[in-house]
Each structure stands twice: as structure tokens, then as C-alpha cells.
Design a protein around this motif. Sequence first.
Motif, mmCIF file in Angstrom:
data_model
loop_
_atom_site.group_PDB
_atom_site.id
_atom_site.type_symbol
_atom_site.label_atom_id
_atom_site.label_comp_id
_atom_site.label_asym_id
_atom_site.label_seq_id
_atom_site.Cartn_x
_atom_site.Cartn_y
_atom_site.Cartn_z
ATOM 1 N N THR A 78 9.022 13.406 0.217
ATOM 2 C CA THR A 78 8.140 14.270 -0.558
ATOM 3 C C THR A 78 6.983 13.434 -1.107
ATOM 4 O OG1 THR A 78 9.286 13.878 -2.652
ATOM 5 C CG2 THR A 78 10.138 15.658 -1.246
ATOM 6 N N ASP A 79 5.967 14.128 -1.625
ATOM 7 C CA ASP A 79 4.837 13.403 -2.222
ATOM 8 C C ASP A 79 5.314 12.513 -3.367
ATOM 9 O OD1 ASP A 79 3.388 14.857 -0.436
ATOM 10 O OD2 ASP A 79 2.270 16.027 -1.925
ATOM 11 N N ALA A 80 6.232 13.028 -4.172
ATOM 12 C CA ALA A 80 6.740 12.249 -5.300
ATOM 13 C C ALA A 80 7.525 11.043 -4.808
ATOM 14 C CB ALA A 80 7.626 13.131 -6.183
ATOM 15 N N GLU A 81 8.299 11.204 -3.750
ATOM 16 C CA GLU A 81 9.076 10.081 -3.208
ATOM 17 C C GLU A 81 8.174 9.013 -2.610
ATOM 18 O OE1 GLU A 81 13.235 12.402 -2.013
ATOM 19 O OE2 GLU A 81 11.540 12.363 -0.593
ATOM 20 N N LEU A 82 7.062 9.414 -2.027
ATOM 21 C CA LEU A 82 6.113 8.434 -1.486
ATOM 22 C C LEU A 82 5.582 7.512 -2.582
ATOM 23 C CD1 LEU A 82 3.695 10.086 1.116
ATOM 24 C CD2 LEU A 82 5.039 8.003 1.406
ATOM 25 N N ALA A 83 5.421 8.060 -3.767
ATOM 26 C CA ALA A 83 4.866 7.282 -4.882
ATOM 27 C C ALA A 83 5.898 6.386 -5.556
ATOM 28 C CB ALA A 83 4.263 8.232 -5.917
ATOM 29 N N GLN A 84 7.164 6.561 -5.227
ATOM 30 C CA GLN A 84 8.215 5.777 -5.859
ATOM 31 C C GLN A 84 8.274 4.356 -5.288
ATOM 32 O OE1 GLN A 84 11.718 8.177 -5.262
ATOM 33 N NE2 GLN A 84 11.161 9.633 -6.887
ATOM 34 N N PRO A 85 8.897 3.432 -6.014
ATOM 35 C CA PRO A 85 8.966 2.037 -5.541
ATOM 36 C C PRO A 85 9.717 1.911 -4.215
ATOM 37 C CG PRO A 85 9.500 2.173 -7.875
ATOM 38 C CD PRO A 85 9.464 3.586 -7.374
ATOM 39 N N SER A 86 9.258 0.986 -3.411
ATOM 40 C CA SER A 86 9.972 0.631 -2.190
ATOM 41 C C SER A 86 10.920 -0.528 -2.505
ATOM 42 C CB SER A 86 8.983 0.216 -1.099
ATOM 43 O OG SER A 86 8.427 -1.053 -1.395
ATOM 44 N N VAL A 87 11.574 -1.055 -1.493
ATOM 45 C CA VAL A 87 12.434 -2.221 -1.679
ATOM 46 C C VAL A 87 11.604 -3.462 -2.010
ATOM 47 C CG1 VAL A 87 14.028 -3.784 -0.464
ATOM 48 C CG2 VAL A 87 14.262 -1.298 -0.217
ATOM 49 N N TRP A 129 5.407 -2.913 -4.517
ATOM 50 C CA TRP A 129 4.904 -1.953 -3.528
ATOM 51 C C TRP A 129 5.648 -0.634 -3.646
ATOM 52 C CZ3 TRP A 129 3.714 -3.753 2.164
ATOM 53 C CH2 TRP A 129 2.500 -4.464 2.163
ATOM 54 N N SER A 130 4.883 0.443 -3.670
ATOM 55 C CA SER A 130 5.477 1.768 -3.551
ATOM 56 C C SER A 130 5.764 2.055 -2.074
ATOM 57 C CB SER A 130 4.511 2.827 -4.096
ATOM 58 O OG SER A 130 3.357 2.891 -3.259
ATOM 59 N N ARG A 131 6.440 3.155 -1.814
ATOM 60 C CA ARG A 131 6.634 3.558 -0.418
ATOM 61 C C ARG A 131 5.280 3.829 0.239
ATOM 62 N NH1 ARG A 131 11.470 7.276 -2.387
ATOM 63 N NH2 ARG A 131 13.277 6.042 -1.703
ATOM 64 N N ALA A 132 4.338 4.344 -0.533
ATOM 65 C CA ALA A 132 3.002 4.592 0.020
ATOM 66 C C ALA A 132 2.347 3.287 0.461
ATOM 67 C CB ALA A 132 2.137 5.307 -1.013
ATOM 68 N N HIS A 133 2.586 2.197 -0.262
ATOM 69 C CA HIS A 133 2.054 0.900 0.162
ATOM 70 C C HIS A 133 2.632 0.492 1.520
ATOM 71 C CE1 HIS A 133 0.792 0.273 -4.090
ATOM 72 N NE2 HIS A 133 -0.093 -0.555 -3.558
ATOM 73 N N VAL A 134 3.927 0.722 1.705
ATOM 74 C CA VAL A 134 4.557 0.388 2.985
ATOM 75 C C VAL A 134 3.914 1.186 4.110
ATOM 76 C CG1 VAL A 134 6.711 0.448 4.311
ATOM 77 C CG2 VAL A 134 6.742 -0.258 1.899
ATOM 78 N N VAL A 135 3.695 2.474 3.877
ATOM 79 C CA VAL A 135 3.076 3.329 4.893
ATOM 80 C C VAL A 135 1.645 2.871 5.175
ATOM 81 C CG1 VAL A 135 2.366 5.690 5.448
ATOM 82 C CG2 VAL A 135 4.535 5.284 4.265
ATOM 83 N N ALA A 136 0.909 2.570 4.126
ATOM 84 C CA ALA A 136 -0.474 2.099 4.295
ATOM 85 C C ALA A 136 -0.497 0.806 5.107
ATOM 86 C CB ALA A 136 -1.120 1.890 2.934
ATOM 87 N N HIS A 137 0.411 -0.102 4.796
ATOM 88 C CA HIS A 137 0.484 -1.363 5.534
ATOM 89 C C HIS A 137 0.785 -1.117 7.005
ATOM 90 C CE1 HIS A 137 1.689 -5.210 7.035
ATOM 91 N NE2 HIS A 137 2.957 -4.866 7.090
ATOM 92 N N LEU A 138 1.737 -0.239 7.310
ATOM 93 C CA LEU A 138 2.094 0.034 8.694
ATOM 94 C C LEU A 138 0.924 0.632 9.469
ATOM 95 C CD1 LEU A 138 5.722 1.396 8.237
ATOM 96 C CD2 LEU A 138 5.051 -0.677 9.471
#
Length: 237
Positions: free
Chosen positions: A27-36, A40-49
Amino acid sequence: MVPPLERLLSWQDEGTDRIEKAVGALTDAELAQPSVLPGWSRAHVVAHLARNADALVNLLAWARTGIESPMYPEPGQRESDIETTVLLPPAELRTDLLAANARLARATAELPAGAWQARVRSAQGRDIPAGDVPWLRVRELWIHLVDLGGRWTFDDLPADLVVALLADVASTMDRKPTTPAVALVATGAGDWTIGPAAPAVTVTGPPADLLGWLTGRTAGTGLTSSADELPTLARWL
């Protein structure tokens, strides 16, 4: 040793599919949550990929044309591109990842057979054959799948990929001057030595658990050490 190109391309296709499904399910909210990954948020991981896919397209263009086209033309561009991309609205971020993946898939499919032997340069400045480019992507896709912090763990990766990643990570760790002397024993899969000669500590466990520990993604649950505790490792990348 980098696995055969045919296997790399298979892992790249499967990893791309899994990443796209995983990101699409957030979800949009989950994308904004921290990644491992710390900071970095999950959105940062996606942006990096997404931006990593475009950077690898540059290398394949270099291999195809012979005209130098580095992954990131300017110092600091990798980081600035990620910080710009992560500001996209969630729907646009998902679309951006899909488009970048499609560009890389097209560049991969269109590369002439002979061009896989052309020499290009990785982001770390290593001179590599273009045939190593899919391996660079495979590492990003599958390890960052785990970094999204959802249902995926290293146990979900193909068994032969886990072993290939273990060998690659161990080789990288072995080159670091601060790496302690460790013998790594992956149950049923092989063993590697990192650090100085005559390892002082033997760490044993399932391949996926070893990979999580070596890459700094897990604390080493499931591993046993010949010492009182697991050694402290340098950062992998």
C-alpha cells in the motif's frame, strides 16, 4: 566466479517478476515505512532499483556501441537520483520501476551475442565483461527483495542463487582488511574462508542464514560459532 549467462538471465527475469509483484502489493502507507536498510524507507529501495536498472542500461549501451557510458556519469549521482526518485507519488514510483525494468529487459534482449564479452566498468571502478552485468542486477533484485521487509526472506531465494551469492559476498568480504579470520560452513552447500589465513572461528549454518548474516541483514540466528559468539564483521557494501 560469476554463474553462466543463461542462469543469470533466468534469475534476472524471476527476480524482476518477484520485485514487481512485491512492490505492487504494498500500500502507499507501507511504501513509506522503513525497509530493512537503516535510513531507507521501502520507497528508497524501489527508487534505487529503478535507477540501478537505468545505470545498467548504460553499461549495456557501452558494450553494444563501444562508446563509454558509465553507470553514473557524475560523482554522487547515484545518491542524488535516488533522493529525487523517492519523492515521486507512490503510483508514479511503481510505474517508474516497471518502466525502468522494461528498459533493462529490452537492452538485455537486444544485446548482440558477441557484445557480452565487451569490457565495461562497474560503479566500483572494476573492469568487467558485459556478461557480468546481469549478475549485478541479480544481486540487487534478490537482496533488495528481502530488504523490502515483507514476506520475503533469504529462505525464499532459489537454492543455487543463495550459494552463488554466498560465494560472491565471501569473496568481497575476504578483500576487506578489517575482516576477521572466519571459516564459513554452509550446511550441505560448501565452505569458504575469509580474512587472514588460519581461521580462528568457524561459523556453521544453513546457506540462507549465513547469507543474511554476511550481508548484515540478520543477526545470525540459526548459526553456530566455534567461539563464544559470532565474529563482528565489516560492512559488506
